[in-house]
Design a protein around this motif. Sequence first.
Motif, mmCIF file in Angstrom:
data_model
loop_
_atom_site.group_PDB
_atom_site.id
_atom_site.type_symbol
_atom_site.label_atom_id
_atom_site.label_comp_id
_atom_site.label_asym_id
_atom_site.label_seq_id
_atom_site.Cartn_x
_atom_site.Cartn_y
_atom_site.Cartn_z
ATOM 1 N N SER A 177 -41.080 42.452 -10.399
ATOM 2 C CA SER A 177 -41.724 43.574 -10.108
ATOM 3 C C SER A 177 -40.799 44.882 -10.373
ATOM 4 O O SER A 177 -39.561 44.950 -10.595
ATOM 5 N N PRO A 178 -41.393 46.104 -10.345
ATOM 6 C CA PRO A 178 -40.579 47.430 -10.514
ATOM 7 C C PRO A 178 -39.599 47.395 -9.562
ATOM 8 O O PRO A 178 -38.516 48.275 -9.933
ATOM 9 N N THR A 179 -39.573 47.018 -8.292
ATOM 10 C CA THR A 179 -38.503 47.057 -7.529
ATOM 11 C C THR A 179 -37.415 46.082 -7.396
ATOM 12 O O THR A 179 -36.496 45.901 -6.794
ATOM 13 N N ASP A 180 -37.457 44.841 -8.452
ATOM 14 C CA ASP A 180 -36.809 43.873 -8.634
ATOM 15 C C ASP A 180 -35.302 44.341 -8.812
ATOM 16 O O ASP A 180 -35.198 45.136 -10.045
ATOM 17 N N PRO A 181 -34.200 44.084 -8.139
ATOM 18 C CA PRO A 181 -32.924 44.654 -8.506
ATOM 19 C C PRO A 181 -32.288 43.842 -9.749
ATOM 20 O O PRO A 181 -31.286 44.476 -10.600
ATOM 21 N N LEU A 182 -33.038 42.967 -10.203
ATOM 22 C CA LEU A 182 -32.612 42.221 -11.239
ATOM 23 C C LEU A 182 -32.899 42.820 -12.533
ATOM 24 O O LEU A 182 -32.165 42.928 -13.512
ATOM 25 N N ARG A 183 -33.893 43.712 -12.633
ATOM 26 C CA ARG A 183 -34.124 44.420 -13.722
ATOM 27 C C ARG A 183 -33.112 45.333 -13.982
ATOM 28 O O ARG A 183 -32.929 45.817 -15.068
ATOM 29 N N GLU A 184 -32.335 45.578 -13.036
ATOM 30 C CA GLU A 184 -31.295 46.661 -13.275
ATOM 31 C C GLU A 184 -30.015 45.907 -13.507
ATOM 32 O O GLU A 184 -28.831 46.382 -13.473
ATOM 33 N N GLY A 185 -29.808 44.373 -13.593
ATOM 34 C CA GLY A 185 -28.818 43.564 -13.731
ATOM 35 C C GLY A 185 -28.104 43.430 -12.462
ATOM 36 O O GLY A 185 -26.699 43.291 -12.358
ATOM 37 N N ILE A 186 -28.794 43.691 -11.188
ATOM 38 C CA ILE A 186 -27.871 43.631 -9.981
ATOM 39 C C ILE A 186 -28.564 42.192 -9.210
ATOM 40 O O ILE A 186 -29.729 42.255 -9.047
ATOM 41 N N GLY A 187 -27.681 41.534 -8.638
ATOM 42 C CA GLY A 187 -28.076 40.153 -8.035
ATOM 43 C C GLY A 187 -28.127 40.333 -6.519
ATOM 44 O O GLY A 187 -27.362 39.474 -5.756
ATOM 45 N N TRP A 188 -28.465 41.610 -5.879
ATOM 46 C CA TRP A 188 -28.323 41.690 -4.602
ATOM 47 C C TRP A 188 -29.880 42.124 -4.158
ATOM 48 O O TRP A 188 -30.389 43.090 -4.618
ATOM 49 N N PRO A 189 -30.264 41.450 -2.929
ATOM 50 C CA PRO A 189 -31.801 41.699 -2.589
ATOM 51 C C PRO A 189 -31.779 42.972 -1.841
ATOM 52 O O PRO A 189 -30.775 43.522 -1.409
ATOM 53 N N ALA A 190 -32.903 43.500 -1.682
ATOM 54 C CA ALA A 190 -33.139 44.824 -1.056
ATOM 55 C C ALA A 190 -32.990 44.518 0.649
ATOM 56 O O ALA A 190 -33.489 43.364 1.103
ATOM 57 N N ALA A 191 -32.137 45.358 1.311
ATOM 58 C CA ALA A 191 -32.380 45.198 2.743
ATOM 59 C C ALA A 191 -33.436 45.969 3.433
ATOM 60 O O ALA A 191 -34.206 46.626 2.549
ATOM 61 N N PRO A 192 -33.803 45.660 4.588
ATOM 62 C CA PRO A 192 -35.060 46.186 5.136
ATOM 63 C C PRO A 192 -35.000 47.718 5.315
ATOM 64 O O PRO A 192 -33.878 48.167 5.271
ATOM 65 N N VAL A 193 -35.836 48.466 4.973
ATOM 66 C CA VAL A 193 -35.890 49.995 4.905
ATOM 67 C C VAL A 193 -35.724 50.351 6.530
ATOM 68 O O VAL A 193 -36.626 50.041 7.411
ATOM 69 N N ARG A 194 -34.838 51.289 6.654
ATOM 70 C CA ARG A 194 -34.665 51.797 7.903
ATOM 71 C C ARG A 194 -34.575 52.998 8.127
ATOM 72 O O ARG A 194 -34.870 53.838 7.020
ATOM 73 N N ASP A 195 -34.854 53.615 9.116
ATOM 74 C CA ASP A 195 -35.127 55.078 9.435
ATOM 75 C C ASP A 195 -33.598 55.819 9.719
ATOM 76 O O ASP A 195 -32.724 55.200 10.229
ATOM 77 N N TYR A 196 -33.435 56.865 9.286
ATOM 78 C CA TYR A 196 -32.133 57.777 9.466
ATOM 79 C C TYR A 196 -32.423 59.269 10.264
ATOM 80 O O TYR A 196 -33.165 59.682 9.876
#
Length: 369
Positions: free
Chosen positions: A37-56
Amino acid sequence: MLVGAGAVMLLILFVVLATTSRSADTDGPASDLGSGSPTDPLREGIGWPAAPVRDYPETFPGLGAAPDPSASLDGRAVFLSMLVAQAQAPVTDFVSWRYRDPRQLAEEFPAGDLRRTAIDYRSRRFFTEKVEVDAAGRQRGIIFGRCIDGADYTYGFFTKDWRPAVTRGTGIDLCASRFKPNQILANSGSGDGISPGGLTRDQARAFVSYLDGIPGLITASKPRLVEGTDGRRYLQLDVRLVPQPQVSPGSHTEDVVPLNRRIGTGFLQAAFAQTGLDWRTYPFSIDLGATEGRTMRYYLEPSTLLPAFAVMVNATPLTEQGTPTGDEWFVATTDLFEYRFPSHLEAIRPDSPPVLPYRPWPFERPTLN
């Protein structure tokens, strides 16, 4: 920092390797790692899944007040909130200049080649200005360059007139290609290499949450209030982007093409993908090799948490074991930034006279290790 064609070649290599990464399994929580998918980190060569989106938090109570409460704050938390705010700015207007090595910084600061970049992400209008200045910020060179919405002009300080710019060297008209999709070279310098601009709040939170979820990637010292020579108070914040393994522990990414070194600014590309946008077409310029880290000192406006000034020095790539690679091409360059976040883009006519100096640098010569 990579210099000239070397920077472009390593960036292109990383992009090519990223597009060859296709699938992965993770033992962690459900994610789209390997989905394509467009948000898949592997498309950028990175093997780290996304963390849950947080508020700041948008602010921290008491900043800028007496007694100073800044020392009790978590510097990393302040930086992440700053990044969320900066990434949402619809209009960015900053002046930047670069010193190619520590010797040039020591000998020439604060003189140098300045570049002003102003972008309205809503209308996608922009202008850039380039000029060589002396230590007082006044014109030192003989030419003032200006690119407005893709049209390039030069002003001669001796002839006192404007003329269409002449394309030299490669013959590529970088001004005409600026702020267009997939023009990585032309879009270089459209940001500070850390934060994008013009995102929605949800997009900014997704971008920052990904970086927040990589252990050890972002470290920061305690912030402290300082006063510049301009008489204003700023929140000084020292931050490091530290290269981390290309693949997260517990993830099986047999289709990731290994770079045999840790990833630094390359994580910014994977983080930007979490917005659903592509950094190549947006554009979002990072301008460093994907394996380089960065050491940063920000001076924030306490009332807004937006940066007013920053010093950034790129950090040497690391091996997979976390030791310096010793690459001969690596040069520690220093970038200085002066930021403004106006409500609208200043109206600049092609024939309007250059206005110098820009804001003076209100701190001592920067030295970051």
